[in-house]
Design a protein around this motif. Sequence first.
Motif, short mmCIF file in Angstrom:
data_model
loop_
_atom_site.label_atom_id
_atom_site.label_comp_id
_atom_site.label_asym_id
_atom_site.label_seq_id
_atom_site.Cartn_x
_atom_site.Cartn_y
_atom_site.Cartn_z
N ASP A 126 0.84 -1.21 0.00
CA ASP A 126 0.00 0.00 0.00
C ASP A 126 0.87 1.25 0.00
N GLY A 127 1.97 1.20 0.75
CA GLY A 127 2.90 2.33 0.78
C GLY A 127 3.54 2.59 -0.57
N TRP A 128 3.80 1.52 -1.33
CA TRP A 128 4.36 1.69 -2.68
C TRP A 128 3.32 2.34 -3.59
N LYS A 129 2.04 1.98 -3.42
CA LYS A 129 0.98 2.61 -4.21
C LYS A 129 0.94 4.12 -3.93
N GLU A 130 1.02 4.48 -2.66
CA GLU A 130 1.03 5.90 -2.29
C GLU A 130 2.26 6.61 -2.84
N ALA A 131 3.40 5.92 -2.82
CA ALA A 131 4.62 6.50 -3.36
C ALA A 131 4.48 6.78 -4.86
N LEU A 132 3.89 5.84 -5.58
CA LEU A 132 3.67 6.05 -7.02
C LEU A 132 2.76 7.25 -7.27
N ASP A 133 1.73 7.42 -6.43
CA ASP A 133 0.85 8.58 -6.57
C ASP A 133 1.62 9.88 -6.37
N ARG A 134 2.50 9.91 -5.37
CA ARG A 134 3.28 11.13 -5.12
C ARG A 134 4.29 11.38 -6.25
N LEU A 135 4.90 10.32 -6.75
CA LEU A 135 5.82 10.47 -7.89
C LEU A 135 5.09 11.03 -9.10
N ASP A 136 3.88 10.55 -9.34
CA ASP A 136 3.07 11.03 -10.47
C ASP A 136 2.74 12.51 -10.32
N ALA A 137 2.68 12.97 -9.06
CA ALA A 137 2.42 14.39 -8.80
C ALA A 137 3.71 15.21 -8.80
N GLY A 138 4.84 14.57 -9.14
CA GLY A 138 6.11 15.29 -9.25
C GLY A 138 6.89 15.40 -7.96
N GLN A 139 6.55 14.61 -6.97
CA GLN A 139 7.23 14.66 -5.67
C GLN A 139 8.22 13.51 -5.52
N ASP A 140 9.35 13.78 -4.85
CA ASP A 140 10.28 12.72 -4.48
C ASP A 140 9.63 11.87 -3.40
N VAL A 141 10.06 10.60 -3.29
CA VAL A 141 9.46 9.72 -2.30
C VAL A 141 10.53 8.91 -1.56
N ALA A 142 10.13 8.46 -0.38
CA ALA A 142 10.90 7.49 0.39
C ALA A 142 9.94 6.37 0.73
N TRP A 143 10.27 5.16 0.29
CA TRP A 143 9.41 3.99 0.52
C TRP A 143 10.08 3.10 1.56
N MET A 144 9.34 2.67 2.54
CA MET A 144 9.78 1.79 3.63
C MET A 144 10.76 2.50 4.56
N GLU A 145 10.75 3.81 4.59
CA GLU A 145 11.71 4.57 5.37
C GLU A 145 11.52 4.39 6.88
N MET A 146 10.31 4.18 7.32
CA MET A 146 10.04 4.12 8.76
C MET A 146 10.01 2.69 9.31
N SER A 147 10.42 1.72 8.53
CA SER A 147 10.39 0.34 9.01
C SER A 147 11.81 -0.20 9.16
N ARG A 148 11.91 -1.34 9.83
CA ARG A 148 13.21 -2.01 9.89
C ARG A 148 13.56 -2.50 8.51
N GLY A 149 14.83 -2.57 8.24
CA GLY A 149 15.26 -3.04 6.93
C GLY A 149 15.55 -1.89 6.00
N PRO A 150 15.76 -2.22 4.75
CA PRO A 150 16.17 -1.20 3.79
C PRO A 150 15.05 -0.23 3.42
N SER A 151 15.45 0.92 2.93
CA SER A 151 14.49 1.88 2.38
C SER A 151 14.92 2.20 0.96
N LEU A 152 13.96 2.65 0.19
CA LEU A 152 14.20 3.00 -1.21
C LEU A 152 13.65 4.40 -1.42
#
Length: 143
Positions: free
Chosen positions: A57-83
């Motif tokens: 679901d977070g990736w879906k939201e990230a794609l929506d923000r990218l489509d609006a011209g915004q930079d994104v951070a996906w999985m930033e608030m969880s353990r493990g890697p972020s993109l």
Amino acid sequence: MAPSELISLADDEGNSVTVTVSGRDPRWSAGLAAEIAIRTPFVTGRLDLALYASKLDGWKEALDRLDAGQDVAWMEMSRGPSLRIQLNGERDCPEVVVDDESGSMVTVRVPILLPEDWIADHRQRLRQVMDHWIPLLSASRSE
């Protein structure tokens, strides 16, 4: 065949970042086993990743923000890697930044010239992964 490639960002220069789903996570029935792979002419690496419905679901939201011209951070608030995806990176093209601060403490920044339709393509990839895998994960929780 089950859809496996959730993210595939690549260019003609040999730079790519992919997130591939391999199936249910054997350690956690409500999760998917996946990996982030980075390939460039300079550096290559991979990192295991656990995905679950809220991360998708977070990736879906990230794609929506990218489509609006915004930079994104996906999985930033969880353990493990972020993109992170920066639409205008340091080299005047989009950059994908994979950060494994909690594990290897390594960050890799990959400039990637993305095609015009990459967001629509990734929405389709996400839909295919969710349509196939989420019902299976839900069924395993109710067993």
